[in-house]
Motif scaffolding. Sequence first.
Motif, short mmCIF file in Angstrom:
data_model
loop_
_atom_site.label_atom_id
_atom_site.label_comp_id
_atom_site.label_asym_id
_atom_site.label_seq_id
_atom_site.Cartn_x
_atom_site.Cartn_y
_atom_site.Cartn_z
N MET A 133 0.82 -1.20 0.00
CA MET A 133 0.00 0.00 0.00
C MET A 133 0.86 1.26 0.00
SD MET A 133 -3.16 -0.70 -0.27
CE MET A 133 -4.13 0.66 0.28
N LEU A 134 2.04 1.20 0.60
CA LEU A 134 2.90 2.37 0.59
C LEU A 134 3.38 2.70 -0.81
CD1 LEU A 134 4.99 1.83 3.86
CD2 LEU A 134 3.19 3.50 3.44
N VAL A 135 3.55 1.69 -1.63
CA VAL A 135 3.94 1.92 -3.03
C VAL A 135 2.83 2.67 -3.76
CG1 VAL A 135 4.51 0.80 -5.21
CG2 VAL A 135 5.49 -0.06 -3.08
N LEU A 136 1.61 2.27 -3.53
CA LEU A 136 0.48 2.96 -4.15
C LEU A 136 0.38 4.40 -3.66
CD1 LEU A 136 -2.23 0.17 -4.00
CD2 LEU A 136 -0.95 0.94 -6.00
N LEU A 137 0.64 4.62 -2.39
CA LEU A 137 0.62 5.97 -1.85
C LEU A 137 1.71 6.82 -2.49
CD1 LEU A 137 -0.59 7.99 0.14
CD2 LEU A 137 1.02 7.11 1.85
N ALA A 138 2.90 6.24 -2.64
CA ALA A 138 4.00 6.97 -3.29
C ALA A 138 3.66 7.30 -4.74
CB ALA A 138 5.27 6.15 -3.21
N LEU A 139 3.02 6.37 -5.44
CA LEU A 139 2.60 6.64 -6.82
C LEU A 139 1.55 7.75 -6.87
CD1 LEU A 139 2.36 3.06 -8.33
CD2 LEU A 139 3.96 4.86 -8.99
N ALA A 140 0.64 7.75 -5.93
CA ALA A 140 -0.39 8.79 -5.90
C ALA A 140 0.22 10.16 -5.61
CB ALA A 140 -1.45 8.45 -4.85
N ILE A 141 1.18 10.22 -4.70
CA ILE A 141 1.85 11.49 -4.40
C ILE A 141 2.66 11.96 -5.60
CG2 ILE A 141 3.64 12.55 -2.96
CD1 ILE A 141 2.54 10.81 -0.64
N GLY A 142 3.32 11.02 -6.28
CA GLY A 142 4.04 11.37 -7.50
C GLY A 142 3.12 11.89 -8.58
N ALA A 143 1.94 11.31 -8.67
CA ALA A 143 0.96 11.78 -9.65
C ALA A 143 0.49 13.18 -9.32
CB ALA A 143 -0.22 10.82 -9.70
N ILE A 144 0.33 13.48 -8.04
CA ILE A 144 -0.06 14.83 -7.64
C ILE A 144 1.03 15.83 -8.02
CG2 ILE A 144 -0.46 16.31 -5.62
CD1 ILE A 144 -1.90 13.92 -4.34
N ALA A 145 2.29 15.46 -7.79
CA ALA A 145 3.39 16.35 -8.16
C ALA A 145 3.43 16.56 -9.67
CB ALA A 145 4.70 15.77 -7.66
N LEU A 146 3.21 15.51 -10.43
CA LEU A 146 3.20 15.62 -11.88
C LEU A 146 2.04 16.49 -12.36
CD1 LEU A 146 4.49 14.69 -14.54
CD2 LEU A 146 2.95 12.73 -14.49
N LEU A 147 0.88 16.31 -11.76
CA LEU A 147 -0.26 17.14 -12.13
C LEU A 147 -0.02 18.61 -11.79
CD1 LEU A 147 -3.16 14.81 -10.96
CD2 LEU A 147 -2.67 15.48 -13.31
N ALA A 148 0.65 18.86 -10.67
CA ALA A 148 0.95 20.24 -10.29
C ALA A 148 1.94 20.86 -11.28
CB ALA A 148 1.51 20.29 -8.88
N ALA A 149 2.91 20.07 -11.72
CA ALA A 149 3.88 20.58 -12.69
C ALA A 149 3.23 20.88 -14.04
CB ALA A 149 5.01 19.57 -12.86
N MET A 150 2.19 20.12 -14.36
CA MET A 150 1.49 20.33 -15.63
C MET A 150 0.39 21.39 -15.52
SD MET A 150 1.09 16.34 -16.82
CE MET A 150 -0.25 16.77 -17.87
N LYS A 151 0.19 21.92 -14.30
CA LYS A 151 -0.88 22.90 -14.04
C LYS A 151 -2.24 22.37 -14.49
CE LYS A 151 1.92 27.06 -14.17
NZ LYS A 151 3.27 26.73 -14.19
N ALA A 152 -2.52 21.14 -14.05
CA ALA A 152 -3.78 20.48 -14.41
C ALA A 152 -4.95 21.10 -13.63
CB ALA A 152 -3.69 19.00 -14.11
#
Length: 52
Positions: A1-20
């Motif tokens: 589950m921690l891997v999924l949490l890390a992926l979700a946090i990474g996705a949030i960072a990527l979305l923020a960088a893309m100004k989604a």
Amino acid sequence: MLVLLALAIGAIALLAAMKAGAVWFTIVPLGILFGGASFGRSFGWFDKKAGN
């Protein structure tokens, strides 16, 4: 589950960088968490083995 949490946090960072848009900050991380958890559960990755 921690891997999924890390992926979700990474996705949030990527979305923020893309100004989604704001809706994507809800859909994508929850999709990763719930989709990954149901996928892992169906393959038995979260089941505790007997004797361990």
